[in-house]
Design an enzyme around this catalytic site. Structure first.
Site, short mmCIF file in Angstrom:
data_model
loop_
_atom_site.label_atom_id
_atom_site.label_comp_id
_atom_site.label_asym_id
_atom_site.label_seq_id
_atom_site.Cartn_x
_atom_site.Cartn_y
_atom_site.Cartn_z
CB SER A 126 48.74 18.27 8.86
OG SER A 126 49.69 18.75 7.99
CG HIS A 144 53.87 15.95 9.09
ND1 HIS A 144 53.42 15.41 7.92
CD2 HIS A 144 53.26 17.12 9.23
CE1 HIS A 144 52.55 16.26 7.38
NE2 HIS A 144 52.46 17.31 8.15
CG HIS A 200 54.66 19.44 3.01
ND1 HIS A 200 55.01 18.85 4.20
CD2 HIS A 200 53.31 19.30 2.88
CE1 HIS A 200 53.90 18.38 4.78
NE2 HIS A 200 52.86 18.62 3.99
CE1 TYR A 214 55.77 23.20 4.74
CE2 TYR A 214 53.91 22.70 3.31
CZ TYR A 214 54.55 22.59 4.52
OH TYR A 214 53.99 21.85 5.52
CD GLU A 215 58.70 19.55 5.00
OE1 GLU A 215 59.31 19.25 6.03
OE2 GLU A 215 58.01 18.74 4.34
CB ALA A 267 44.93 19.22 6.92
CG MET A 288 50.06 24.46 1.65
SD MET A 288 50.94 25.11 3.07
CE MET A 288 49.78 26.36 3.65
CB SER A 289 50.57 18.09 0.51
OG SER A 289 49.24 17.78 0.88
CG ASN A 309 41.66 26.04 7.20
OD1 ASN A 309 42.40 25.05 7.19
ND2 ASN A 309 41.68 26.95 6.25
CG HIS A 353 50.41 23.97 11.66
ND1 HIS A 353 50.06 23.26 10.53
CD2 HIS A 353 51.13 23.12 12.43
CE1 HIS A 353 50.56 22.03 10.62
NE2 HIS A 353 51.22 21.93 11.77
N1 HPA Z 1 45.33 26.49 2.69
C1 HPA Z 1 46.37 25.72 2.32
N2 HPA Z 1 46.71 24.62 2.96
C2 HPA Z 1 45.98 24.25 4.01
C3 HPA Z 1 44.88 25.01 4.46
C4 HPA Z 1 44.54 26.19 3.76
O1 HPA Z 1 43.59 26.92 4.08
N3 HPA Z 1 44.38 24.36 5.54
C5 HPA Z 1 45.14 23.25 5.72
N4 HPA Z 1 46.12 23.18 4.81
#
Ligand code: HPA
Length: 270
Positions: A28, A59, A81, A83-84, A111, A209-210, A233, A245
């Protein structure tokens, strides 16, 4: 080997001039790296037979092959992903295709949220190891011996040599780089503060998440792996504000130039 894999690899090979040696998976907000590829051949995921199509904002959804710093690379601008709703097999399909194309080393980027409170938003982190918290594994099911072994060793999943190169290049460029353990959760919701505390107690430094499925498939296929997270973050609950996001994309875009500089410097030394 599954017929689909061969079909897809053949389709791509027919369109490439050279054999890519290094695969890049761009997370991302980090897809800009593909724009640095010289003499690019671009293949949209929707045009590649058997390829899943990416759905997340930020993406682009294409493969870009060519050279960076004199190295033959093939980059995924946008990944798949879990989750998709893709199966694990679909998530890692491009990694297996890369292997079939001749790729030997894989650089994965993402990220992630910082779990280690000594890290700061915008830091880059070399992935030293991971914790698979996705309750799924791309190697579950009959093992295809043409791809790799039934039981894959994960004790050196993230290459010591490549991590050393990354540290050295970061230091030359004056980039303050972190190193840590990446915990993969399924998403798509961000973690709760309690889940972030749990990740920290388990030894995690970042959550995302990846990446973990792709790294497992890469190791299964015998690829050498380097992983870099952009800490977009602080993990949920560390700071008083909610996560979103847009913030993730905004921060990754801010660190774009140091990220680009670092990855290019690393590629040069690979
Ligand atoms: N958690 C999970 N996935 C992420 C985060 C997060 O804080 N930031 C960017 N991708």
């Amino acid at each position: 080997m599954k017929i689909e894999l061969k079909q897809t690899a053949d389709y791509i090979k027919e369109r490439l001039i050279d054999t890519p040696k290094i695969g890049l998976i761009l997370g991302s907000g980090l897809g800009v790296l593909a724009e640095e590829i010289e003499n690019p051949t671009t293949l949209s995921y929707e045009d590649i037979p058997n390829f899943p199509v990416s759905t997340v904002e930020g993406h682009a959804g294409q493969l870009v092959a060519g050279t960076i710093e004199g190295k033959q690379v093939i980059a995924m601008q946008g990944r798949f992903h879990f989750y998709e709703g893709y199966t694990m097999e679909e998530v890692v399909f491009p990694v297996r295709v890369m292997k079939e194309l001749g790729v030997e080393q894989l650089v994965v980027t993402n990220a992630a949220g910082a779990v280690n409170e000594s890290f700061s938003v915008g830091d880059l982190m070399i992935i030293k190891d991971h914790i698979n918290n996705q309750s799924a594994n791309p190697l579950i099911g009959p093992n295809d011996a043409a791809l790799g072994l039934r039981f894959t060793d994960m004790s050196n999943a993230y290459s010591k040599q490549l991590r050393a190169i990354a540290h050295e290049q970061a230091s030359i460029l004056g980039i303050n780089i972190q190193e840590g353990v990446y915990v993969a959760n399924t998403g798509p919701c961000y973690e709760t503060p309690a889940e972030v505390r749990m990740a920290r107690k388990l030894g995690g430094d970042a959550v995302g998440m990846s990446t973990v499925p792709e790294v497992i498939a890469a190791r299964h296929a015998g690829l050498e792996v380097l992983g870099i997270s952009c800490l977009s973050n602080m993990g949920a609950g560390i700071l008083p504000q909610p996560l979103n996001h847009e913030e993730v994309i905004e921060v990754t875009e801010k660190v774009r130039s140091s990220f680009l500089g670092l990855v290019k410097a690393i590629l040069k030394e690979m």
